[in-house]
Every structure is written in C-alpha cells, then in structure tokens.
Design a protein around this motif. Sequence first.
Motif, short mmCIF file in Angstrom:
data_model
loop_
_atom_site.label_atom_id
_atom_site.label_comp_id
_atom_site.label_asym_id
_atom_site.label_seq_id
_atom_site.Cartn_x
_atom_site.Cartn_y
_atom_site.Cartn_z
N GLY A 354 -68.25 1.27 15.01
CA GLY A 354 -67.08 0.52 14.55
C GLY A 354 -67.34 -0.97 14.57
N ILE A 355 -66.28 -1.71 14.29
CA ILE A 355 -66.35 -3.18 14.25
C ILE A 355 -65.45 -3.71 15.36
N ALA A 356 -66.07 -4.17 16.43
CA ALA A 356 -65.31 -4.64 17.60
C ALA A 356 -64.89 -6.09 17.48
N GLY A 357 -65.49 -6.83 16.52
CA GLY A 357 -65.10 -8.21 16.32
C GLY A 357 -65.71 -9.16 17.34
N PRO A 358 -65.30 -10.39 17.34
CA PRO A 358 -64.26 -10.96 16.45
C PRO A 358 -64.75 -11.22 15.02
N THR A 359 -66.07 -11.11 14.80
CA THR A 359 -66.59 -11.29 13.45
C THR A 359 -67.07 -9.94 12.92
N GLY A 360 -67.46 -9.94 11.64
CA GLY A 360 -68.05 -8.74 11.06
C GLY A 360 -67.10 -7.93 10.22
N PRO A 366 -62.01 -3.74 8.22
CA PRO A 366 -61.57 -4.83 9.10
C PRO A 366 -62.00 -4.62 10.54
N VAL A 367 -61.92 -5.68 11.30
CA VAL A 367 -62.14 -5.57 12.74
C VAL A 367 -61.15 -4.54 13.31
N ARG A 394 -62.13 -8.15 21.56
CA ARG A 394 -63.34 -7.33 21.48
C ARG A 394 -63.38 -6.31 22.62
N SER A 395 -63.07 -6.76 23.83
CA SER A 395 -63.14 -5.85 24.98
C SER A 395 -62.12 -4.73 24.85
N TYR A 396 -60.94 -5.04 24.31
CA TYR A 396 -59.92 -4.01 24.12
C TYR A 396 -60.40 -2.96 23.10
N SER A 401 -61.95 2.38 21.85
CA SER A 401 -62.87 3.19 21.03
C SER A 401 -63.49 4.29 21.86
N ALA A 402 -63.93 3.94 23.07
CA ALA A 402 -64.50 4.94 23.97
C ALA A 402 -63.45 5.98 24.35
#
Length: 417
Positions: A354-360, A366-367, A394-396, A401-402
């Motif tokens: 997935g995309i955890a962000g904050p970029t990408g 989307p993030v 990002r940490s959230y 996700s896990a």
Amino acid sequence: MSAEIICVGTEMLLGDILNSNAQYLAKQLAQLGIPHHYQTVVGDNIERLKQVIEIASSRAQILIFTGGLGPTPDDLTCETIADFFGAPLVERAEIIEDMTEKFAQRGRVMSANNRKQALIPEGADILPNPTGTAPGIIWQPRPEVTILTFPGVPSEMYRMWEETAVPYLKSQGWGQEIIYSRSLRFWGIGESALAEKVASYFDLTNPTVAPYAGNGEVRLRVSAKALSEAAAADLIAPIEQEIKEIAGLDYYGVDNDTLAVVVGKLLQASGETISVAESCTGGGLGQMLTDISGSSEYFWGGVISYDNSVKVGLLGVNPEDLAKFGAVSATVAEQMALGVKNRLSTTWGLSVTGIAGPTGGTDTKPVGLVYVGLAGPKDEVTSVEYRFGSTRTRSYIRYVSACGALDALRRKLLTRD
C-alpha cells in the motif's frame, strides 16, 4: 453519591507529564462501585484551585486530590483546601518525626522548607505515605464532604490508596458494590454504523452500553454494578451475547484481545501455519504476530519486500503484472501472498502492499490505499482493498494496514468451508 478527581499541577496543563493518576483512580473507584462523573486538572494557583473546590464540593461527596503536597512554594493544595473551608493549618509532630527519619535513612538532613509538608488542616487525619515524605490527609470539613489528598508521584499514591484510602472508604460504607466492565472489540465497521445497529442498548441503566473508537477499531463498553464481579458478569453476559450476534463477523474479541491474539488462537486450534509478505507495513505485521507468546507454533516467518526486485526475485511476482498494475494492486498482493506461502511452505500466506504516505499518492492511488493478499491451503488467492484516508499519519496507516491483514485472515478462518 459520587467522587470527583482533582489533579493539581501546572505541568499537566503544559503537557509536560501524562496524567496517569486520574486513570488509575478512575479504575479504582469503579472497582469500589463509587460513581464519579467529573475529573479536573488545575494549575498551581490558589484562586483557581478554590474555584475548583467550590464547584466540586457542590456536586460530589468525595473529593480526591493528587499533587501539590511538596515542600516548594507552588505546592498549594493543603493550604488552599484549609483556607477554603476556614480551618487553620497545624504542624503535626508525628509528620516531622517521620520525615526526619526518612531523610536520615537516605543519609541526608531534612531542610527547613520540608516542614511545610507537616502542616495540615486542624481536625484532619493523616493519610500516611510509607515511601515518600509528603503525607496526605483524610478530612471531613463538612458532614457531606470527605477529602483525601495524595502526592502526585504515582508510586506513592498507589500504595497510599491501597493501604489506607480503600480500607477507610469501605469502613464508611463506600465500596459495597463494584462496577465491572467488559470491552467488546470490533473491526471492519465504523462507530456510527455499529451504534445504529445496537442503538437500543444505549438506553439500558444496568448494565450500561457505551461506544468509543480509536486506532481503526470500535469498542463497546458494557458495564454493570453489583455486589460482586461474578454478579455483575451475570448481568453483562446476555447483553454481550446479543450484541455479538448482531455484529456478526465484525466482532472479534473482548478486553485485552487483539487481532493477532485471535488469529493465533484460530491457527493453533486448526494446527495450521502462516507466513507474511510485507511492503508498506515494514515488518509491523510480523511483529504483531510474534509479540504473542507461543507464536512460533504457527508463524514461520516473513519477507519485507519494499523493492520490486524482492517481490519478483524472492516472491515470484510477475514483472509484467508489476508494470501493468503497479506494486499497490490486488494482483500483486495476491501474488505476494502465494509467493511467501510457497517459499516458506506454510498453510497460509498473507501480504500487505500500500501507500503509507505522506508522499507517493496519486489521484488514482491515494495515500491510504492498501491491498491485502491471502493465499490458502490449496493455493487459492483472494484480496481485500482498504482505503484508510489520505489525511492519516504514516504510522497510523501502517498500523491499521497490519490489522486489516489480520482481520482478513480471521474472517477467512471463520467462514471457510
């Protein structure tokens, strides 16, 4: 009849320390069956503290203070309480003796400013402090008001509460009942959606049901008041069962259960094993599984495949699919899950990308976009898409996700033929 918790200290208002004392006392009051409806944090200021005392004494019968009992000028609790209720402060010789002895045991001489801690309101009883130098008080300045004070140091307060305050409260007729709670835990349903399903239960009075949410999950706290924990549990049991039936698979556990604990028990019961392939979670999924004692019986290992070359070379992901669909896709998640399952020869393979962000993030991806892949005993593969929101940290996103991956496996284990 209720209690109020008043925590004194500017450092809490500034956020310099965590107010763990209020949490501890709240739980202790519940165990004694003593209702408490308010908690207040006030800084080291005499006038504001008096305002708090005036309000609290008008709506509660037990006022529990923590903090502000030390020897420094900003330790104002005891003198402010005495002044508010119009009582003089008196120096107690036994407190001086106790402090002198404690300083001597530590090889130190008590300084003059410590004598301030021996000043308590006239008529108050001493609430002994076995470990520190600042005692508390037990005092009834009015027939309908009981005051207990404790130092702000948690370890000192805990012992004073358990050794003196609890026996005193019980001797006064408090604590004859207990408030016992069960926390039902749910994943895959929002707070508002769950609340709508169980709305009728919010009108109950004993037991009571209340929702709260956090870290991607929803909880329902079911609390009952009774003469014993067993009696309270009996009141809760039928309500708990009804809510479980209404929630179905969205319910996953109770109290200290986690998704990793629940999944581990299911795998142990079936004698099956699991391996994981992680991208955006960076090992967080494996950590959740291995945090459980005995997880080596069912968790065999994992691959952190951040770079596409690892997905291709180690997990067997088709490079053409990577190019066509991207690393964050259902197709790649499924191939990752199957690849790690076959590589490590486990019953199940579980993957996250997935995309955890904050970029990408992009408009189409989307993030917060996450795919979970699941490969089963017969190499059958499925996937689940999650959208955790582009404004989350990002940490959230990594954490939920896990959790989402574990929940996908939990539901599969419970519903398979």
